[in-house]
Design a protein around this motif. Structure first.
Motif: not given
Length: 383
Positions: A131-137, A171-173, A180-182, A190-196
């Motif tokens: 849906l194009g949504i990044a959770h980010r946390d 920036p949040a999380g 690191p980039e987040q 969306l790749r920020n979530d993959i790191y998490s």
């Protein structure tokens, strides 16, 4: 007079309360509150603003943004949002399903559950990414495991973002689980979530071969997994490889089992032969004796003999040959047979042979007796 049905009293809309009751605040952050409340006999979760958040325009926009994101989603592993309402004493609140369970941080995961729980988490994240949504946390505190079945429910989309929103980019999380980039960039990726996910996997009781997967999740953004589907494909390969290894393992185990069974059967046969070697040897000895007797042709000769005087000149020699055969046969038996065994086998052969000799003796005796009777009658002038 009031009318009654068989079981239920007639009720009107006025009898049904649309208000939340038993409202209990269970968590408070800098701007938000989380409360549990009841309506229609069912529990709900309410997310609203505390006094500080109510007076903060950014907090109000964040709450509205979270609702706009959550209301789009409907997935069994994502918390379900039912609406946004004005709640007495709490103000505007996001109304969510109540989840009976504990977070992954509070409830330890058994090794046997790790792979299933990870798969459900990946399905949830794959869905929101579609849906194009990044959770980010993403973190254990935002993953509830239901009390029944320990199924994943992804919660707290307060920091979630999508390109559809042009406001509240920052920036949040949570530091430990942030890429690191987040920590520096406000742009949704969306790749920020993959790191998490990689950090979460490293803390889960997963098989050792999963380390290769979560390690790749933690690589720099351009060389880590580019989407959740890639993670799922690698996990599928691991499971297929494991299934193949198990298949070969079962085949090897079955081969070994069959070999063991064959060995046991052979051992049983050997043991049976050992326990019954004398009995088997007696049977074989009698067969050999009868073959020897056939070779002498003594039986055929005596069956057709009309006069004892007409017997073969070497008749007795043939008899002695058979007799000697019995002794020679037992002498040739291998070392498995003791002297006692040999004596038993010889006794069996001689017994069989002597019975046949008695038949010959009876024939010879009858012939001699007949000759004597004829001579006696001649002397008496009876013939």
């Amino acid at each position: 007079m009031e009318e009654y049905s068989g079981y239920i009293h007639s009720i009107s809309a006025e009898d049904i309360s649309t208000e939340f009751t038993d409202v209990t605040v269970i968590y408070t952050s800098e701007y938000n509150i989380i409360a549990r409340a009841q309506r229609y006999g069912r529990w709900f979760m309410l997310k609203g603003l505390n006094d500080k958040g109510s007076n903060n325009a950014l907090a109000r926009q964040m709450l509205r943004k979270e609702f706009d994101i959550l209301i789009q989603m409907q997935h069994p592993n994502v918390v379900q949002v039912l609406g946004m309402e004005q709640v007495e004493d709490l103000g505007p609140c996001i109304v969510m399903e109540y989840i009976d369970g504990m977070t992954m941080k509070e409830r330890p995961i058994e090794p046997s559950e790790g792979i299933r729980i990870l798969n459900e988490l990946l399905q949830a994240v794959s869905y929101i990414h579609s849906l194009g949504i990044a959770h980010r946390d993403l973190k254990p505190q935002n993953i509830i495991l239901t009390r029944i079945g320990k199924h994943v429910k992804l919660i707290d989309f307060g920091l979630a973002d999508t390109d559809a929103f042009v406001i509240l980019k920052q920036p949040a999380g949570t530091i430990r689980y942030m890429s690191p980039e987040q920590t520096a960039a406000a742009q949704t990726d969306l790749r920020n979530d993959i790191y998490s996910i990689g950090v979460i996997m490293s803390e889960m009781p997963l098989p050792p071969n999963y380390q290769k997967i979560w390690s790749r999740c933690l690589l720099p953004i351009d060389i880590r997994y580019q989407n959740v589907e890639e993670v799922q494909k690698d996990i599928k390969r691991l499971l297929q490889r494991k299934a193949k290894i198990m298949k070969w393992g079962v085949a090897v185990a079955m081969t070994a089992l069959l070999s063991i069974v064959a060995l046991l059967l052979w051992r049983v046969e050997v043991l049976d032969n050992e326990l019954n070697r004398v009995a088997y040897a007696k049977t074989a000895a009698l067969e050999a004796l009868h073959e020897q007797m056939e070779r002498t042709q003594l039986k055929q000769h005596t069956d057709t003999l009309s006069n004892w005087e007409y017997r073969w000149p070497d008749f007795m020699q043939r008899v002695m040959t058979v007799n000697q055969f019995c002794y020679d046969y037992t002498d040739r038996l291998d070392q498995r047979f003791t002297s006692i065994d040999r004596d038993q086998i010889l006794e069996t052969m001689l017994s069989e042979w002597q019975q046949w000799q008695q038949d010959i003796l009876a024939l010879s005796t009858a012939k001699v007796a007949e000759k004597r009777r004829k001579r006696h009658k001649s002397m008496l002038g009876m013939e």
